[in-house]
Enzyme design. Sequence first.
Site, PDB file in Angstrom:
ATOM      1  N   TYR A 193      45.166  47.598  38.397  1.00 39.82           N
ATOM      2  CA  TYR A 193      44.856  46.443  37.543  1.00 39.82           C
ATOM      3  C   TYR A 193      44.364  45.286  38.403  1.00 39.82           C
ATOM      4  CZ  TYR A 193      47.269  48.720  33.659  1.00 39.82           C
ATOM      5  OH  TYR A 193      47.639  49.600  32.673  1.00 39.82           O
ATOM      6  N   SER A 194      43.277  44.658  37.953  1.00 42.22           N
ATOM      7  CA  SER A 194      42.789  43.459  38.643  1.00 42.22           C
ATOM      8  C   SER A 194      43.807  42.344  38.483  1.00 42.22           C
ATOM      9  CB  SER A 194      41.459  43.005  38.031  1.00 42.22           C
ATOM     10  OG  SER A 194      40.484  44.020  38.143  1.00 42.22           O
ATOM     11  N   GLU A 222      33.087  45.704  39.673  1.00 41.52           N
ATOM     12  CA  GLU A 222      34.324  46.460  39.496  1.00 41.52           C
ATOM     13  C   GLU A 222      34.433  46.795  38.013  1.00 41.52           C
ATOM     14  OE1 GLU A 222      38.004  45.878  42.028  1.00 41.52           O
ATOM     15  OE2 GLU A 222      38.560  44.826  40.196  1.00 41.52           O
ATOM     16  N   TYR A 239      35.435  49.969  34.913  1.00 43.38           N
ATOM     17  CA  TYR A 239      36.404  51.054  34.742  1.00 43.38           C
ATOM     18  C   TYR A 239      36.186  51.741  33.408  1.00 43.38           C
ATOM     19  CZ  TYR A 239      38.292  46.691  32.843  1.00 43.38           C
ATOM     20  OH  TYR A 239      38.410  45.486  32.212  1.00 43.38           O
TER      21      TYR A 239
END
Length: 255
Positions: free
Chosen positions: A33-34, A253, A255
């Site tokens: 998780y960012s 980034e 996902y």
Amino acid sequence: GGDPQLRYVEGQSIGIIPEGTDANGKPHKLRLYSIASTRYGDNLEANTVSLCVRQLQYEKDGETINGVCSTYLCDIEPGTKVKITGPVGKEMLLPPDEDANVIMLATGTGIAPMRAYLRRMFDPGERAKNPEYQFRGLAWLFMGAPKTPNLLYDDDLQRYQSEFPENFRYTTAISREQQNAKGGRMYIQDRVLEHADEIFAMIENPKTHVYMCGLKGMEPGIDEAMSAAAAAKGLNWSELRPALKKAERWHVETY
């Protein structure tokens, strides 16, 4: 309260290992998780970390399936001990230059690292903590969401815009409420096309960095918009993007 204490910087991620076992009786694998907070945390005391989590939920064969880790995080009680790995990641780190320009493209929970950047840049408590970093460039956030209530951290973003009008621009693409130039739904790539001239004028400045975070499905639309915008200026996006990446100015980034 971890041992060792978690230390991180803006743009990094942490892994969460949910409690319990999978269908094969093995421990669950970690999910990344960012991080949505600055290195000082939301309480500015460097002992918290914030995540932006949407519970994954979908239907399969008439059954509702809940995402393992997102459900675990959304349901845990205060005080529960959580297994954390990391921090990891160099891709999304902010440039240290206080005069850098930062263009941010985010959808949904992809706002997480952008929230950390903007807090570091504009939150009064953060600025007081950071005499060595007083942002003076232009930060421009393009945020995509289905409806207005889905705009995460919107109150903070509106406040930054009113308090720092010379340094922060906030552009939304609300797909189910706004229309693009062709009368279709307004997506983030439509906003990129609308502002193409300004975006490319900024990109020509070597101090400008672009950050993209959200679902992987946003990438083709952004690429298409950038290709069209570049072509209008006589540039080839398929050559320009790798050059930006090589110069460490194009950060993705998804996902």
